[in-house]
Design a protein around this motif. Structure first.
Motif, short mmCIF file in Angstrom:
data_model
loop_
_atom_site.label_atom_id
_atom_site.label_comp_id
_atom_site.label_asym_id
_atom_site.label_seq_id
_atom_site.Cartn_x
_atom_site.Cartn_y
_atom_site.Cartn_z
N TYR A 71 0.79 -1.18 -0.10
CA TYR A 71 -0.07 -0.13 -0.08
C TYR A 71 0.88 1.30 0.00
CZ TYR A 71 -3.46 3.48 1.58
OH TYR A 71 -4.22 4.58 1.22
N GLY A 72 1.97 1.27 0.95
CA GLY A 72 2.68 2.52 0.91
C GLY A 72 3.58 2.72 -0.21
N LEU A 73 4.18 1.64 -0.74
CA LEU A 73 4.88 1.76 -2.18
C LEU A 73 4.14 2.33 -3.17
CD1 LEU A 73 7.13 -1.35 -2.05
CD2 LEU A 73 7.94 0.91 -1.74
N VAL A 74 2.75 1.76 -3.18
CA VAL A 74 1.90 2.11 -4.51
C VAL A 74 1.68 3.48 -4.38
CG1 VAL A 74 -0.35 1.78 -5.47
CG2 VAL A 74 1.11 -0.10 -4.92
N PHE A 75 1.05 3.90 -3.07
CA PHE A 75 0.87 5.33 -2.75
C PHE A 75 1.76 6.19 -3.04
CE2 PHE A 75 -0.46 9.00 -0.20
CZ PHE A 75 -1.80 9.01 -0.84
N PHE A 76 2.97 6.10 -2.74
CA PHE A 76 4.15 6.64 -2.68
C PHE A 76 4.50 7.09 -4.09
CE2 PHE A 76 8.69 7.48 -3.25
CZ PHE A 76 8.83 8.67 -2.59
N LEU A 77 4.66 6.06 -4.91
CA LEU A 77 5.16 6.00 -6.25
C LEU A 77 4.03 6.48 -7.38
CD1 LEU A 77 6.77 2.48 -6.66
CD2 LEU A 77 7.94 4.83 -6.21
N SER A 78 2.59 6.21 -6.87
CA SER A 78 1.91 6.88 -7.90
C SER A 78 1.70 8.42 -7.63
CB SER A 78 0.32 5.98 -7.59
OG SER A 78 0.03 6.33 -6.30
N SER A 79 1.70 8.76 -6.17
CA SER A 79 1.53 10.11 -5.84
C SER A 79 2.78 10.87 -6.65
CB SER A 79 1.57 10.56 -4.34
OG SER A 79 0.60 9.87 -3.69
N ALA A 80 3.87 10.48 -6.38
CA ALA A 80 4.92 11.14 -7.31
C ALA A 80 4.89 11.10 -8.61
CB ALA A 80 6.47 10.32 -6.71
N ALA A 81 4.57 10.07 -9.24
CA ALA A 81 4.22 9.97 -10.76
C ALA A 81 3.12 11.28 -11.05
CB ALA A 81 3.90 8.76 -11.21
N LEU A 82 1.94 10.95 -10.42
CA LEU A 82 0.90 11.72 -10.80
C LEU A 82 1.14 13.27 -10.36
CD1 LEU A 82 -2.02 9.59 -9.47
CD2 LEU A 82 -1.55 10.18 -11.80
N SER A 83 2.01 13.58 -9.22
CA SER A 83 2.15 14.99 -8.95
C SER A 83 2.96 15.47 -10.23
CB SER A 83 2.86 14.88 -7.52
OG SER A 83 2.05 14.87 -6.57
N ALA A 84 3.79 14.65 -10.88
CA ALA A 84 4.43 15.31 -11.97
C ALA A 84 3.79 15.57 -13.21
CB ALA A 84 5.75 14.34 -12.31
N THR A 85 2.65 14.78 -13.36
CA THR A 85 1.73 14.98 -14.51
C THR A 85 0.42 15.63 -14.26
OG1 THR A 85 0.59 12.69 -14.07
CG2 THR A 85 2.60 12.84 -15.51
N ILE A 86 -0.26 15.56 -13.20
CA ILE A 86 -1.55 16.28 -13.01
C ILE A 86 -1.17 17.42 -12.28
CG2 ILE A 86 -3.69 15.91 -11.84
CD1 ILE A 86 -3.95 13.01 -12.50
N GLY A 87 -0.80 17.53 -11.26
CA GLY A 87 -0.35 18.40 -10.25
C GLY A 87 -1.56 18.85 -9.41
N VAL A 88 -2.68 18.37 -9.60
CA VAL A 88 -3.95 18.90 -8.75
C VAL A 88 -3.66 18.04 -7.45
CG1 VAL A 88 -6.45 19.28 -8.38
CG2 VAL A 88 -5.25 19.67 -10.59
N GLN A 89 -3.41 18.57 -6.49
CA GLN A 89 -2.92 17.68 -5.03
C GLN A 89 -4.23 16.71 -4.67
OE1 GLN A 89 -0.15 17.88 -4.76
NE2 GLN A 89 -0.11 16.28 -3.18
N PHE A 90 -5.65 17.38 -4.62
CA PHE A 90 -6.81 16.45 -4.11
C PHE A 90 -6.74 15.46 -5.11
CE2 PHE A 90 -10.99 15.25 -4.63
CZ PHE A 90 -11.39 15.04 -3.38
N LEU A 91 -6.75 15.58 -6.51
CA LEU A 91 -6.98 14.60 -7.58
C LEU A 91 -6.00 13.30 -7.39
CD1 LEU A 91 -8.95 13.70 -9.65
CD2 LEU A 91 -7.46 15.17 -11.24
N VAL A 92 -4.55 13.82 -7.17
CA VAL A 92 -3.40 13.01 -6.91
C VAL A 92 -3.82 12.07 -5.70
CG1 VAL A 92 -0.91 13.02 -6.32
CG2 VAL A 92 -1.84 14.42 -8.27
#
Length: 157
Positions: A71-92
């Motif tokens: 859970y932690g790995l997926v959350f961390f990695l997906s947050s990092a990847a999505l922050s770089a692409t989407i940027g909207v914190q709530f959506l990320v």
């Protein structure tokens, strides 16, 4: 002579601090192991019910250990990847939570050799069993030691 006395006092203090550190580490490790066993019990009970008795406690402990890591790995990695692409914190955060939750359910699915719906059922039922056990512990502790502080978020009765 005074310098030697100060050195011996410093060594004593250092030895006391080292002993305190070792004791603290041992208590924390023991506490984590006990907590791991206690948290595995609701997962095991839920898996026993959902898999018609095929679940083993050792498997529940393995799943309980692996689940938060995945859970932690997926959350961390997906947050990092999505922050770089989407940027909207709530959506990320929302997307990362859904992905991490699906990965956690996937650990249950693989760990108990079951389908997605049964794995979700194990997760939901384990949460319910955990709440029931927490309520029993709270009521029992309050009955034995009425002035004890609450250790669970459940109200005392």
């Amino acid at each position: 002579m005074a310098g030697v006395l100060v050195l011996e006092e410093g060594q004593q203090l250092l030895m006391q601090q080292a002993g305190l550190l070792i004791t603290t580490v041992l208590v924390v490790v023991a506490g984590l192991i006990i907590m791991w066993i206690v948290v595995s019990i609701p997962v095991w009970i839920a898996a026993k019910i959902v898999t018609a008795g095929k679940a083993r406690f050792s498997r529940a402990m393995l799943v309980t250990a692996a689940g938060p890591i995945v859970y932690g790995l997926v959350f961390f990695l997906s947050s990092a990847a999505l922050s770089a692409t989407i940027g909207v914190q709530f959506l990320v955060a929302a997307i990362s939570f859904v992905l991490a939750f699906a990965a956690w359910i996937g650990v249950f699915k693989v760990g108990f050799d079951t389908g997605w719906f049964r794995a979700l059922g194990i997760a939901i039922l384990a949460t319910i069993v955990f709440i029931i056990i927490g309520a029993i512990v709270t009521v029992g502790l309050q009955a034995i030691v009425p002035d004890a502080p609450q250790i669970t978020p459940f109200p005392s009765f």
